[in-house]
Write a protein that holds these residues in place. Structure first.
Motif, short mmCIF file in Angstrom:
data_model
loop_
_atom_site.label_atom_id
_atom_site.label_comp_id
_atom_site.label_asym_id
_atom_site.label_seq_id
_atom_site.Cartn_x
_atom_site.Cartn_y
_atom_site.Cartn_z
N LYS A 60 0.83 -1.21 0.00
CA LYS A 60 0.00 0.00 0.00
C LYS A 60 0.86 1.26 0.00
N ILE A 61 1.92 1.26 0.82
CA ILE A 61 2.79 2.44 0.87
C ILE A 61 3.48 2.65 -0.47
N MET A 62 3.94 1.54 -1.08
CA MET A 62 4.57 1.65 -2.40
C MET A 62 3.57 2.20 -3.42
N LYS A 63 2.34 1.65 -3.39
CA LYS A 63 1.32 2.10 -4.34
C LYS A 63 0.94 3.57 -4.09
N ILE B 199 -1.65 13.18 0.38
CA ILE B 199 -0.75 12.03 0.53
C ILE B 199 0.40 12.37 1.48
N ILE B 200 0.97 13.55 1.28
CA ILE B 200 2.08 13.97 2.15
C ILE B 200 1.61 14.10 3.60
N THR B 201 0.44 14.69 3.79
CA THR B 201 -0.09 14.85 5.15
C THR B 201 -0.23 13.50 5.84
N PHE B 202 -0.74 12.51 5.11
CA PHE B 202 -0.88 11.17 5.69
C PHE B 202 0.49 10.58 6.03
N LEU B 203 1.43 10.68 5.10
CA LEU B 203 2.74 10.07 5.31
C LEU B 203 3.48 10.73 6.48
N GLU C 25 3.46 5.57 -5.83
CA GLU C 25 3.18 5.48 -7.27
C GLU C 25 2.00 6.38 -7.64
N ARG C 26 1.02 6.38 -6.75
CA ARG C 26 -0.16 7.23 -6.98
C ARG C 26 0.26 8.70 -7.05
N ALA C 27 1.21 9.08 -6.18
CA ALA C 27 1.69 10.46 -6.20
C ALA C 27 2.38 10.77 -7.52
N VAL C 28 3.16 9.80 -8.05
CA VAL C 28 3.82 9.99 -9.34
C VAL C 28 2.78 10.24 -10.43
N GLU C 29 1.73 9.44 -10.42
CA GLU C 29 0.67 9.59 -11.43
C GLU C 29 -0.02 10.95 -11.32
N ASP D 163 10.26 3.27 -5.73
CA ASP D 163 11.24 2.22 -6.03
C ASP D 163 11.85 1.67 -4.74
N THR D 164 12.09 2.56 -3.78
CA THR D 164 12.66 2.11 -2.51
C THR D 164 11.71 1.18 -1.78
N TRP D 165 10.44 1.56 -1.72
CA TRP D 165 9.45 0.72 -1.03
C TRP D 165 9.25 -0.61 -1.77
N ALA D 166 9.44 -0.60 -3.06
CA ALA D 166 9.29 -1.85 -3.82
C ALA D 166 10.36 -2.86 -3.43
N LYS D 167 11.49 -2.37 -2.93
CA LYS D 167 12.60 -3.26 -2.54
C LYS D 167 12.53 -3.70 -1.09
#
Length: 759
Positions: A660-663, A697-701, A666-670, A752-756
């Motif tokens: 979910k965090i990785m996605k 998204i940033i507020t949540f993170l 990705e959602r932010a990139v989109e 990419d970092t979260w994907a790893k």
């Protein structure tokens, strides 16, 4: 027989100074126990005037070396301490008292004072912030240097203790009339060029020559010499940090005057690395950022100057007030330009709390207060009464605002070379307006000339050009200046006549001329501190500056031409955000009954301008509250209209947290890609929707970071940086083009970092 103690000797070297010497020597009465004057060849009444003040006068043949002449004067001094002062300088009364008190304590061997230079002309001068110099020292030290002679090096070499004094010496010698009379610049250039012919790599002489050309208004020559000095510094040939700082200050200023703003930025970055705890660098940098029109950046730089604070250094001659009162006054101007009068007023008050001797700040503050209230005016008069120039500027502000009790100040203003022209203008205007008896003031030829000038301005305001020309038949140079404005000539500067136009209240003329003035950026703050503040939107601005677009949008809105207002607002969004532009957009939203959009603009603008009192009040009245925190699943599954790639929407609930965090990244990139695409299409409102989504998204993170760890702190700082960038995108979509890659790369790298990361 009791021995007479001579505490302080005042030492002067003079030549043909009859026009200024009485002012100087008069200011020493009750301060110096004796006055020593060394005359180097006067042909006027200088020696007689000096003797009339009780000075001991000695004659000495000029050798072309200032240090030799200075040391000759010191040879005759009997005092325990020496004050070195020039004939075109004077010691204000309060400063004389403080100087005497400090010397009676005998704490140090030498003392620095602030040398305040009057620049411009007698009729239109500015007092520069003081430059710190050693002018008071125990007898026994000697000067060095054929020009811009220094005592400091000998004090240091002999282990003398130096202390900073809160004392000013005021210098009139750089006023145009005195420079022309004395030929000072030609003399200084000749001596410095001779010195450099003998010692071409003398960094001190090079920077002195830079200073001479700066005073002559030749920035190209300053840059040329500056590059020579810079090369010496880069090659490690300089070990005098105070001169290096001086070089950087002058180079930044010269490149700023030439419009070489990229070089200004590069030099400022370098200088801050070398002098991180000196306020001069961000201060001078801010002056030219402000001149360029980037008000928000200038605010940050002046705030940085104040964070560093004043440096009371005996060695480095920093700009007096750069870390305190002058920076505060500049912040007042900037907030006035932004449109926040309340915050501007607060900064002007703070500036005067830190130093009352600021005539320009008195003018600004007085113009933002209810001067018609006698109690307010009396408080300001009491504050300004210590300084005749401040009192004169308070009278000017009162006259501009047509305050009845302002005219009574005229007789309280001490007549000095710099206050006399101001008093003449006030008397003339009072006579023309019928406030002062014309017969009483016309006996003065200077006042009579000013009367003709104001009568000409009033004739032009009525549209009577022939009458205006007749009024100025004895002043052809003034008519020539005015007649240029009556043509369509471009590139004219309004500053030389701005104060007279404001005093005369010839508003139609000023509003007609201001839009084509080359220096309208510099003139704007003065205009906004006048009764024209509420009329500026009426001018036919060209829309060549962001603030011009703001006023055009405001003007169209007040004329109820909503579409034109929207068009100018959209054009303004390509420039740096301003408080005024945000308020226009809020008004337009409310006009369309779109309260949610008004609230969002107020919220975003308040984040960008957190100090703004005006935005704070508007946000409060609109009931603005923080956006509600959205859940992780909501951010991923969210509204279909905000998700360009919906492949994983249906499976959000079953995803592991790491996925979910990785996605989410990705959602932010989109979303960032969508912002770029929509801005390119001109769909600003659509782009803003995606900007807000990324902010959510940033507020949540950030809410889920552990900021007790170094890694958490670093991540939080990174998210905060990009959140602010998004605020700027919201208010200035044109920034997306240059910052898109940085924003996208950030989110992609984290995805990419979260994907790893292993689950």
């Amino acid at each position: 027989m009791r021995r007479i103690v001579v505490l302080l000797s005042a030492c002067l070297i003079v030549k043909n100074e009859a026009h200024v010497l009485p002012r100087c020597l008069g200011s020493l009465q009750g301060v110096a126990d004796e006055i020593v004057v060394v005359d180097t060849g006067s042909t006027d009444d200088t020696p007689r005037i000096a003797e009339s003040f009780g000075a001991r006068v000695y004659h000495f043949e000029w050798t072309g070396d200032f240090a030799v002449a200075r040391n000759e004067s010191l040879r005759y001094a009997l005092g325990e301490y020496v004050l070195v002062i020039d004939a075109d300088e004077f010691l204000p009364k309060e400063d004389g008292v403080r100087l005497r008190q400090a010397l009676q304590e005998r704490r140090a061997d030498a003392y620095t004072v602030d040398l305040v230079n009057y620049l411009g002309s007698v009729a239109r001068f500015v007092r520069s912030p003081g430059v710190r110099v050693v002018r008071v020292f125990r007898r026994g030290f000697s000067y060095m240097g054929s020009i811009h002679e220094q005592i400091l090096y000998d004090v240091i070499a002999k282990g003398g203790q130096i202390e900073v004094l809160d004392v000013e010496i005021h210098h009139l010698g750089y006023l145009a009339e005195f420079v022309a009379l004395k030929g000072k610049s030609d003399r200084n250039l000749e001596i410095l060029n001779q010195a450099l012919a003998i010692d071409p790599d003398n960094f001190f002489h090079i920077t002195n020559l830079m200073a001479e050309y700066a005073r002559l208004g030749d920035p190209k020559k300053v840059v040329e010499l500056g590059e020579r000095a810079y090369d010496l510094f880069q090659r490690g040939r300089v070990n005098q940090p105070h001169l290096v700082l001086r070089m950087y200050r002058m180079m930044i200023a010269a490149h700023g005057d030439l419009g070489n703003y990229d070089r200004v930025e590069a030099l400022a970055r370098e200088a801050e690395l070398f002098f991180p705890n000196i306020p001069d660098v961000p201060f001078v940098h801010a002056l030219y950022v402000m001149q360029r029109g980037d008000w928000r950046k200038a605010i940050r730089l002046f705030e940085r100057s104040r964070e560093i604070g004043e440096i009371r250094s005996e060695i480095i001659d920093t700009i007096a007030g750069a870390g305190s009162y002058v920076a505060a006054a500049k912040l007042g101007e900037l907030w006035l330009l932004e449109g926040d009068v309340e915050l501007a007023r607060e900064y002007f008050v703070q500036s005067l709390r830190e130093n009352l001797r600021q005539e320009g700040t008195f003018f600004f503050l007085a113009s933002l207060l209810p001067l018609n209230d006698p109690s307010v005016f009396e408080q300001l008069r009491a504050l300004a009464s210590h300084d005749p120039v401040c009192l004169a500027y308070l009278a000017l502000a009162g006259a501009v605002w047509r305050v009845d009790h302002a005219w009574r100040l005229i007789n309280e203003i001490e007549q000095t070379p710099v206050t006399a022209p101001i008093v003449a203008k006030l008397r003339a205007l009072g006579a023309v307006l019928g406030i002062l008896p014309a017969n009483d003031v016309r006996v003065d030829s200077t006042v009579e000339r000013e009367i003709q000038w104001y009568e000409a301005l009033f004739a032009l305001e009525r549209g009577d050009r022939d009458q205006a020309e007749r009024c100025l038949r004895d002043q052809p140079e003034r008519w020539e200046r005015l007649s240029e404005w009556l043509t369509s000539k471009q590139g004219l500067c309004i500053s030389p006549i701005l104060d007279e136009l404001l005093l005369a209240r010839v508003d139609e003329l000023l509003l007609a001329w201001l839009p084509r003035a080359e220096d309208r950026d510099l003139a704007l703050s003065r205009v906004l501190a006048s009764p024209l503040r509420e009329e500026v939107w009426k001018a036919a601005w060209l829309g060549e500056r962001g603030w011009e677009c703001d006023f055009l949008a405001l003007g169209a809105f007040r004329r109820r031409d909503i579409q034109a207002s929207l068009n100018w607002l959209e054009r303004g969004l390509t420039y740096e955000p301003t408080v005024r532009r945000a308020i226009v957009e809020i008004d337009l939203a409310l006009c369309h009954k779109n309260i949610a959009h008004a609230q969002e603009v107020a919220s975003q603008a308040s984040r960008l301008f957190p100090e703004s009192k005006l935005l704070e009040g508007i946000a409060g009245s609109l009931g603005v509250s923080p956006r509600p925190m959205r859940s992780l699943d909501d951010l991923l599954g969210g509204g279909s209209g905000l998700n360009p790639h919906r492949a994983y929407q249906s499976s959000v609930n079953s995803m592991p947290l790491k996925v979910k965090i990785m996605k989410l990244h990705e959602r932010a990139v989109e979303c960032v890609d969508q912002v770029k695409a929509l801005v390119d299409q001109g769909d600003i409102m659509g782009a803003r929707t995606y900007i807000q989504y990324v902010q959510d998204i940033i507020t949540f993170l950030r809410s889920n970071l552990d900021t007790s760890t170094e890694a958490g702190k670093a991540a939080d700082a990174a998210y905060a940086y990009f959140y602010k960038m998004l605020v700027e995108w919201f208010l200035q979509p044109s920034k997306v083009e240059s910052e898109y890659k940085e924003m996208r790369d950030f989110w992609q790298s984290w995805a990419d970092t979260w994907a790893k990361v292993e689950a």
